[in-house]
Design a protein around this motif. Structure first.
Motif, PDB file in Angstrom:
ATOM      1  N   MET A   1     -85.867 -42.657  15.186  1.00 61.25           N
ATOM      2  CA  MET A   1     -85.529 -41.937  13.964  1.00 61.25           C
ATOM      3  C   MET A   1     -86.540 -42.258  12.866  1.00 61.25           C
ATOM      4  SD  MET A   1     -82.938 -40.175  14.850  1.00 61.25           S
ATOM      5  CE  MET A   1     -82.551 -39.494  13.231  1.00 61.25           C
ATOM      6  N   PHE A   2     -86.903 -41.226  12.111  1.00 60.07           N
ATOM      7  CA  PHE A   2     -87.882 -41.340  11.031  1.00 60.07           C
ATOM      8  C   PHE A   2     -87.165 -41.274   9.679  1.00 60.07           C
ATOM      9  CE2 PHE A   2     -90.104 -40.044  14.776  1.00 60.07           C
ATOM     10  CZ  PHE A   2     -91.283 -40.758  14.722  1.00 60.07           C
ATOM     11  N   PRO A   3     -87.825 -41.726   8.620  1.00 64.41           N
ATOM     12  CA  PRO A   3     -87.133 -41.840   7.334  1.00 64.41           C
ATOM     13  C   PRO A   3     -86.865 -40.524   6.635  1.00 64.41           C
ATOM     14  CG  PRO A   3     -89.432 -42.469   7.108  1.00 64.41           C
ATOM     15  CD  PRO A   3     -89.187 -42.290   8.568  1.00 64.41           C
ATOM     16  N   GLY A   4     -87.450 -39.439   7.101  1.00 60.96           N
ATOM     17  CA  GLY A   4     -87.233 -38.143   6.470  1.00 60.96           C
ATOM     18  C   GLY A   4     -87.069 -37.059   7.509  1.00 60.96           C
ATOM     19  N   THR A   5     -86.989 -35.839   7.040  1.00 57.29           N
ATOM     20  CA  THR A   5     -86.829 -34.706   7.937  1.00 57.29           C
ATOM     21  C   THR A   5     -88.183 -34.208   8.414  1.00 57.29           C
ATOM     22  OG1 THR A   5     -86.864 -33.165   6.074  1.00 57.29           O
ATOM     23  CG2 THR A   5     -84.719 -33.977   6.793  1.00 57.29           C
ATOM     24  N   PHE A   6     -88.181 -33.509   9.515  1.00 61.53           N
ATOM     25  CA  PHE A   6     -89.367 -32.807   9.979  1.00 61.53           C
ATOM     26  C   PHE A   6     -89.397 -31.460   9.252  1.00 61.53           C
ATOM     27  CE2 PHE A   6     -88.797 -34.932  14.415  1.00 61.53           C
ATOM     28  CZ  PHE A   6     -89.132 -36.151  13.864  1.00 61.53           C
ATOM     29  N   ASP A   7     -90.334 -31.280   8.357  1.00 55.69           N
ATOM     30  CA  ASP A   7     -90.414 -30.006   7.643  1.00 55.69           C
ATOM     31  C   ASP A   7     -90.809 -28.889   8.608  1.00 55.69           C
ATOM     32  OD1 ASP A   7     -93.197 -30.242   8.018  1.00 55.69           O
ATOM     33  OD2 ASP A   7     -93.453 -31.212   6.076  1.00 55.69           O
ATOM     34  N   ARG A   8     -90.842 -27.686   8.098  1.00 56.26           N
ATOM     35  CA  ARG A   8     -91.072 -26.527   8.971  1.00 56.26           C
ATOM     36  C   ARG A   8     -92.416 -26.618   9.685  1.00 56.26           C
ATOM     37  NH1 ARG A   8     -90.170 -20.725   6.368  1.00 56.26           N
ATOM     38  NH2 ARG A   8     -88.104 -21.710   6.180  1.00 56.26           N
ATOM     39  N   GLU A   9     -93.460 -27.017   8.950  1.00 54.24           N
ATOM     40  CA  GLU A   9     -94.780 -27.104   9.569  1.00 54.24           C
ATOM     41  C   GLU A   9     -94.814 -28.189  10.642  1.00 54.24           C
ATOM     42  OE1 GLU A   9     -99.474 -27.909   8.307  1.00 54.24           O
ATOM     43  OE2 GLU A   9     -97.875 -28.037   6.811  1.00 54.24           O
ATOM     44  N   THR A  10     -94.240 -29.355  10.343  1.00 55.14           N
ATOM     45  CA  THR A  10     -94.205 -30.441  11.315  1.00 55.14           C
ATOM     46  C   THR A  10     -93.410 -30.045  12.547  1.00 55.14           C
ATOM     47  OG1 THR A  10     -94.385 -32.106   9.563  1.00 55.14           O
ATOM     48  CG2 THR A  10     -93.529 -32.841  11.686  1.00 55.14           C
ATOM     49  N   SER A  11     -92.257 -29.415  12.341  1.00 60.37           N
ATOM     50  CA  SER A  11     -91.421 -29.003  13.475  1.00 60.37           C
ATOM     51  C   SER A  11     -92.150 -28.021  14.379  1.00 60.37           C
ATOM     52  CB  SER A  11     -90.120 -28.380  12.956  1.00 60.37           C
ATOM     53  OG  SER A  11     -89.353 -29.326  12.239  1.00 60.37           O
ATOM     54  N   ALA A  12     -92.858 -27.058  13.771  1.00 60.22           N
ATOM     55  CA  ALA A  12     -93.586 -26.079  14.572  1.00 60.22           C
ATOM     56  C   ALA A  12     -94.722 -26.740  15.342  1.00 60.22           C
ATOM     57  CB  ALA A  12     -94.129 -24.975  13.661  1.00 60.22           C
ATOM     58  N   TRP A  13     -95.445 -27.638  14.677  1.00 61.33           N
ATOM     59  CA  TRP A  13     -96.553 -28.341  15.312  1.00 61.33           C
ATOM     60  C   TRP A  13     -96.039 -29.226  16.440  1.00 61.33           C
ATOM     61  CZ3 TRP A  13    -100.636 -31.288  11.849  1.00 61.33           C
ATOM     62  CH2 TRP A  13    -101.770 -31.580  12.613  1.00 61.33           C
ATOM     63  N   LEU A  14     -94.938 -29.939  16.186  1.00 63.92           N
ATOM     64  CA  LEU A  14     -94.352 -30.809  17.198  1.00 63.92           C
ATOM     65  C   LEU A  14     -93.878 -30.012  18.402  1.00 63.92           C
ATOM     66  CD1 LEU A  14     -93.342 -33.604  18.085  1.00 63.92           C
ATOM     67  CD2 LEU A  14     -91.246 -33.171  16.774  1.00 63.92           C
ATOM     68  N   GLU A  15     -93.279 -28.856  18.165  1.00 61.00           N
ATOM     69  CA  GLU A  15     -92.782 -28.035  19.263  1.00 61.00           C
ATOM     70  C   GLU A  15     -93.934 -27.521  20.126  1.00 61.00           C
ATOM     71  OE1 GLU A  15     -89.961 -26.541  21.755  1.00 61.00           O
ATOM     72  OE2 GLU A  15     -89.774 -27.941  20.076  1.00 61.00           O
TER      73      GLU A  15
ATOM     74  N   GLY B   1     -99.549 -36.850  20.382  1.00 67.53           N
ATOM     75  CA  GLY B   1     -99.510 -35.800  19.371  1.00 67.53           C
ATOM     76  C   GLY B   1     -99.850 -36.264  17.974  1.00 67.53           C
ATOM     77  N   VAL B   2    -100.209 -35.289  17.168  1.00 65.65           N
ATOM     78  CA  VAL B   2    -100.677 -35.547  15.805  1.00 65.65           C
ATOM     79  C   VAL B   2     -99.633 -35.164  14.762  1.00 65.65           C
ATOM     80  CG1 VAL B   2    -102.517 -34.985  14.157  1.00 65.65           C
ATOM     81  CG2 VAL B   2    -103.055 -35.201  16.579  1.00 65.65           C
ATOM     82  N   ALA B   3     -98.690 -34.314  15.120  1.00 69.55           N
ATOM     83  CA  ALA B   3     -97.739 -33.785  14.142  1.00 69.55           C
ATOM     84  C   ALA B   3     -97.010 -34.894  13.389  1.00 69.55           C
ATOM     85  CB  ALA B   3     -96.735 -32.851  14.825  1.00 69.55           C
ATOM     86  N   LEU B   4     -96.423 -35.838  14.110  1.00 68.30           N
ATOM     87  CA  LEU B   4     -95.639 -36.888  13.455  1.00 68.30           C
ATOM     88  C   LEU B   4     -96.531 -37.913  12.772  1.00 68.30           C
ATOM     89  CD1 LEU B   4     -92.763 -37.465  16.032  1.00 68.30           C
ATOM     90  CD2 LEU B   4     -92.797 -36.020  13.998  1.00 68.30           C
ATOM     91  N   ARG B   5     -97.729 -38.126  13.288  1.00 73.33           N
ATOM     92  CA  ARG B   5     -98.653 -39.050  12.622  1.00 73.33           C
ATOM     93  C   ARG B   5     -99.059 -38.524  11.258  1.00 73.33           C
ATOM     94  NH1 ARG B   5     -99.838 -42.778  16.367  1.00 73.33           N
ATOM     95  NH2 ARG B   5     -99.566 -42.134  18.534  1.00 73.33           N
ATOM     96  N   ARG B   6     -99.216 -37.223  11.145  1.00 74.59           N
ATOM     97  CA  ARG B   6     -99.593 -36.641   9.863  1.00 74.59           C
ATOM     98  C   ARG B   6     -98.402 -36.566   8.914  1.00 74.59           C
ATOM     99  NH1 ARG B   6    -104.463 -38.135  10.695  1.00 74.59           N
ATOM    100  NH2 ARG B   6    -105.894 -36.604  11.607  1.00 74.59           N
ATOM    101  N   ARG B   7     -97.211 -36.346   9.459  1.00 71.15           N
ATOM    102  CA  ARG B   7     -96.024 -36.259   8.605  1.00 71.15           C
ATOM    103  C   ARG B   7     -95.617 -37.629   8.075  1.00 71.15           C
ATOM    104  NH1 ARG B   7     -92.629 -36.521   5.539  1.00 71.15           N
ATOM    105  NH2 ARG B   7     -90.619 -35.426   5.388  1.00 71.15           N
ATOM    106  N   PHE B   8     -95.788 -38.667   8.896  1.00 71.86           N
ATOM    107  CA  PHE B   8     -95.422 -40.026   8.501  1.00 71.86           C
ATOM    108  C   PHE B   8     -96.617 -40.949   8.711  1.00 71.86           C
ATOM    109  CE2 PHE B   8     -91.588 -37.902  10.102  1.00 71.86           C
ATOM    110  CZ  PHE B   8     -90.759 -38.012   8.990  1.00 71.86           C
ATOM    111  N   PRO B   9     -97.618 -40.886   7.845  1.00 67.31           N
ATOM    112  CA  PRO B   9     -98.830 -41.707   8.040  1.00 67.31           C
ATOM    113  C   PRO B   9     -98.521 -43.176   7.934  1.00 67.31           C
ATOM    114  CG  PRO B   9     -98.841 -40.672   5.866  1.00 67.31           C
ATOM    115  CD  PRO B   9     -97.686 -40.073   6.611  1.00 67.31           C
ATOM    116  N   ARG B  10     -99.191 -43.958   8.778  1.00 67.12           N
ATOM    117  CA  ARG B  10     -98.982 -45.399   8.798  1.00 67.12           C
ATOM    118  C   ARG B  10    -100.079 -46.101   8.005  1.00 67.12           C
ATOM    119  NH1 ARG B  10    -100.751 -46.156  15.134  1.00 67.12           N
ATOM    120  NH2 ARG B  10    -102.991 -46.206  14.789  1.00 67.12           N
ATOM    121  N   ASP B  11     -99.878 -47.364   7.737  1.00 62.77           N
ATOM    122  CA  ASP B  11    -100.889 -48.196   7.095  1.00 62.77           C
ATOM    123  C   ASP B  11    -102.140 -48.202   7.974  1.00 62.77           C
ATOM    124  OD1 ASP B  11    -102.491 -50.250   6.121  1.00 62.77           O
ATOM    125  OD2 ASP B  11    -100.837 -51.646   5.820  1.00 62.77           O
TER     126      ASP B  11
END
Length: 468
Positions: A37-51, A149-159
């Motif tokens: 689980m991530f701290p926020g929602t997957f926005d529309r762009e992230t969800s489409a990219w992830l799918e 994948g890159v979708a979640l890395r871009r939505r929730f960037p790490r240190d």
């Protein structure tokens, strides 16, 4: 799918600053699975990219070393997550326990990761962050690669300092992700598995900037073990080449090479050098999803090179000591650092003198921020390093400089009542640096060719007086 449906009482396994991992069991099938689980929602762009990434990877499901995302989850509290196969542990956990894999196990590991990358790249999916944390193993002992994948890395960037020793130079430089950067990660993982330490291990007292410059410039120490096949060690060093073009390009051929090296004389070499926990032991899920993990207290078709999609078309500054603060203690919103690779805080101090008082704390030689050069048999050449007067644009400063030869550049920035910062510019000759319009600043340029260190005199804006 909702996280409440079909979980059957999720159990907390691990948590980090960004993602949290739970274990669940499907009451209908009795199968265990992991939920992240991530701290926020997957926005529309992230969800489409992830799918799109999920569907592409599903097409290569026959490659068992690709760990699939089985479902996307939502939570009533406004959080999103993913469901995947539950594995007993990770390569990171093995290495942290002091285990060192033997050559046969490293070859099996290399074949598994290379096969996974070949399948994903063939499906036009990058991994984006290969490290021991996302190399997992099944109860059977099979190695698998997770977190494609890159979708979640871009939505929730790490240190950016997380897993820096497994990060390709071009990714540190400008956040470029490509098949070549995935292959660098493969090389770094194999190096760590074979030697017990990553290519650039952290040393006590070492500052973040030193590690970054090591990855950008220093060669990797050769693997000096008579039991390691020369072809294997040479391949790992090629994977760790600084320039992407110098790395192997056909990851499928790499997988075949590792498989071939496992079969001297046609026989598969087996060994029990890695102590893999049994199914009866408690499962510990490691995950790299963009944060460190802590157990709770109780020829491949070309793949598109991806760069960070900057908010508002701008590139985010990477900070390692928390957000900058204004006089009122409010964090600055991350803004553009045009062309800059990495921003490192608190490495060295260039004293800023305002009247008789020094700002910035105890003076430390700026050269300490750059790894010591190798001994030189000849005097340092005159590279004609020159820093032009800064152009003060109120909320940012434009710096330009000139030099001869191929050099890596670092800008030291000291601000009034602010931590000293280090801006790693790699081989660029200019930077746009965000500043507080109400503060005074000093700047100094440092450069290295890998053998010598070159320094300019400090320059200032807004009447600051700088001590070199």
């Amino acid at each position: 799918m909702s996280i409440e449906s079909g979980v059957g009482g999720p159990r907390l396994l691990a948590q980090g600053p960004i993602a949290t991992v739970y274990a669940g069991r499907d009451p209908a099938t009795g199968n265990d699975f992991a939920i992240k689980m991530f701290p926020g929602t997957f926005d529309r762009e992230t969800s489409a990219w992830l799918e799109r990434e999920r569907k592409a990877l599903a097409a290569v499901r026959s490659t068992r070393s690709v760990l699939q995302i089985d479902d996307v989850l939502t939570h009533a509290g406004g959080r999103s997550g993913i469901r995947r196969e539950l594995c007993p542990g990770s390569l990171a956990g093995l290495l942290d326990s002091g285990a060192r894999l033997g050559v046969p196990d490293v070859l099996a590991l290399g074949a598994a990761i290379a096969s996974a990358l070949a399948a994903a790249h063939g499906a036009d999916v990058l991994h984006g962050g290969v490290s021991p944390h996302n190399v997992l193993y099944r109860a059977s002992g099979e190695f698998v690669l997770a977190d494609f994948g890159v979708a979640l890395r871009r939505r929730f960037p790490r240190d950016p300092m997380y897993a820096v020793e497994y990060t390709a130079p071009e990714t540190l430089r400008d956040d470029t992700l490509s098949p070549a950067s995935d292959l660098y990660g493969l090389g770094a993982v194999l190096y760590a598995a074979l030697t017990g330490t990553p290519p650039f291990p952290r040393h006590t007292g070492q500052q973040p900037g030193e590690r970054i410059l090591q990855v950008l410039r220093e060669p990797v120490a050769p693997i000096q073990d008579a039991d390691v096949p020369r072809e294997l060690s040479a391949t790992i060093l090629r994977l760790l080449a600084k320039e992407p073009a110098d790395r192997p390009r056909d990851v499928a051929s790499l997988a075949r090479l590792f498989a071939k090296l496992r079969r001297p004389g046609g026989e598969v070499v087996t060994a029990e050098s890695a102590d893999v926990p049994s199914e009866e032991e408690d499962a510990e899920v490691e995950f790299d999803d963009f944060a460190a993990v802590h157990r709770p207290a109780t020829p491949v078709p070309p793949v598109q090179v991806v760069q960070a999609p900057p908010p508002g078309g701008r590139t985010l500054i990477r900070e390692f000591s928390g957000p900058l603060k204004t006089e009122r203690g409010l964090p600055w919103k991350p803004i553009a650092l045009a062309g800059a690779g990495v921003l490192v805080a608190g490495l060295t101090v260039l004293p800023l003198v305002l009247g008789p008082a020094e700002i910035g704390g105890q003076a430390v030689p700026v050269a300490a921020a750059i790894p010591p050069p190798a001994p030189a048999s000849a005097p340092a050449p005159d590279v004609k390093l020159a820093l032009a007067p800064p152009r003060d644009q109120s909320d940012h400063v434009q710096l330009t400089w000139t030099a001869e030869g191929e050099l890596d550049f670092v800008v030291i920035m000291a601000g009034e009542r602010l931590e000293t910062k280090q801006l790693v510019a790699h081989r660029q000759r200019s930077l746009d640096i965000p500043v507080d319009p109400a503060r005074r600043y000093c700047f100094q340029l440092r450069a290295t060719d890998g053998r010598h260190i070159y320094t300019t005199e400090p320059v200032s804006i807004r009447g600051a007086r700088c001590n070199p």
